[in-house]
Every structure is written in structure tokens, then in C-alpha cells.
Design a protein around this motif. Structure first.
Motif, short mmCIF file in Angstrom:
data_model
loop_
_atom_site.label_atom_id
_atom_site.label_comp_id
_atom_site.label_asym_id
_atom_site.label_seq_id
_atom_site.Cartn_x
_atom_site.Cartn_y
_atom_site.Cartn_z
N VAL A 2 -10.26 76.84 73.24
CA VAL A 2 -10.93 75.56 73.06
C VAL A 2 -10.91 74.80 74.36
CG1 VAL A 2 -10.90 73.36 71.84
CG2 VAL A 2 -10.29 75.46 70.63
N GLN A 3 -12.05 74.35 74.79
CA GLN A 3 -12.12 73.48 75.97
C GLN A 3 -12.42 72.06 75.53
OE1 GLN A 3 -15.02 75.40 78.54
NE2 GLN A 3 -13.38 76.34 79.73
N LEU A 4 -11.61 71.13 76.02
CA LEU A 4 -11.77 69.72 75.68
C LEU A 4 -12.12 68.95 76.94
CD1 LEU A 4 -8.54 69.39 73.49
CD2 LEU A 4 -10.88 69.76 72.67
N VAL A 5 -13.18 68.17 76.89
CA VAL A 5 -13.64 67.43 78.06
C VAL A 5 -13.71 65.95 77.71
CG1 VAL A 5 -15.46 67.13 79.75
CG2 VAL A 5 -14.94 69.42 78.87
N GLU A 6 -12.87 65.16 78.37
CA GLU A 6 -12.84 63.72 78.13
C GLU A 6 -13.84 63.00 79.02
OE1 GLU A 6 -8.38 65.01 78.06
OE2 GLU A 6 -10.18 65.41 79.25
N TRP A 110 -5.26 71.19 75.65
CA TRP A 110 -5.32 69.89 76.32
C TRP A 110 -6.64 69.76 77.08
CZ3 TRP A 110 -1.72 66.19 75.62
CH2 TRP A 110 -0.43 66.56 75.21
N GLY A 111 -7.11 68.52 77.17
CA GLY A 111 -8.20 68.22 78.08
C GLY A 111 -7.64 67.98 79.47
N GLN A 112 -8.54 67.71 80.43
CA GLN A 112 -8.12 67.55 81.82
C GLN A 112 -7.66 66.12 82.12
OE1 GLN A 112 -11.21 67.29 80.86
NE2 GLN A 112 -12.04 65.52 81.98
#
Length: 120
Positions: A2-6, A110-112
Motif C-alpha cells: 500500500v502506498q500512502l501519499v499525503e 506509512w506515508g512519507q
């Protein structure tokens, strides 16, 4: 994976508002509990708010209760954090997180991070 992008961080004056968004790359985000964490310089990362995938129950850190609101849109694979009445103490890097445990003591992804700076 899963990629999370804030997105949505920035500089705001005390008393102002910001809305953070976290977009996920996976279509099955709805199976995860989602949360927002933050880490200020010299401090440990702490949970700010979290939302369950079952029933949509939420939890907040005492320091943000009544000022922050977490929400999710499973159809758009997105979780939001509406931050109102911001204070200088809210200054931190904010991270989006996904996990299958509740409370969110164990994080799978986690997102970046996105910087939030509140000026006095």
C-alpha cells in the motif's frame, strides 16, 4: 503493498485551518484502519486521530479533541484530517498510516509525511 501519499500541509497562522488528505494506491484500503500521526522536532511520533474500517469509529488524542476531525472515503481510497483552531504546538510532520490492529499500535504502512507549521 500500500502506498500512502499525503497532501495539504503548509504554513498557517494560529487559529487557522488546514485539511490534510491521504490517497492510497490500493483498491482494498477499506480493510485497514487508518490514522494520522505526527512528529515534532525532538519528540516521539504520536497518534493524532484514527478511524476504524468497521463501523467508522474514531479516536483522538486529548490535545486535538474538538479541533480535529478524521474522516474517510472508501470509494475514493482517501482519508482526511480537518484541522481547525490550530495552535503553534500542532507544528509537526504529519503522517498517514494504515494498519489492521485497533487501537493502531501496529502500523503496516506509512506515508512519507507532510509538514504543518503553525505560526503564532
Amino acid at each position: 503493498q500500500v502506498q500512502l501519499v499525503e497532501s495539504g500541509g503548509g504554513l498557517v497562522q494560529a487559529g487557522g485551518s488546514l485539511r490534510l488528505s491521504c490517497a492510497a494506491s490500493v483498491r482494498f484500503l477499506s480493510i485497514y484502519n487508518l490514522g494520522w500521526f505526527r512528529q515534532a522536532p525532538g519528540k516521539e511520533r504520536e497518534v493524532v486521530a484514527a478511524i476504524r474500517w468497521v463501523g467508522g469509529g474514531t479516536t483522538y488524542a486529548d490535545s486535538v479533541k474538538g479541533r480535529f476531525t478524521i474522516s474517510r472515503d472508501n470509494a475514493k481510497n482517501t482519508v482526511f484530517l480537518q484541522m481547525d483552531s490550530l495552535k503553534p504546538d500542532d507544528t509537526a510532520v504529519y503522517y498517514c498510516a494504515a494498519g489492521t490492529t485497533w487501537p493502531m499500535s501496529s502500523i503496516d504502512f506509512w506515508g512519507q509525511g507532510t509538514q504543518v507549521t503553525v505560526s503564532s
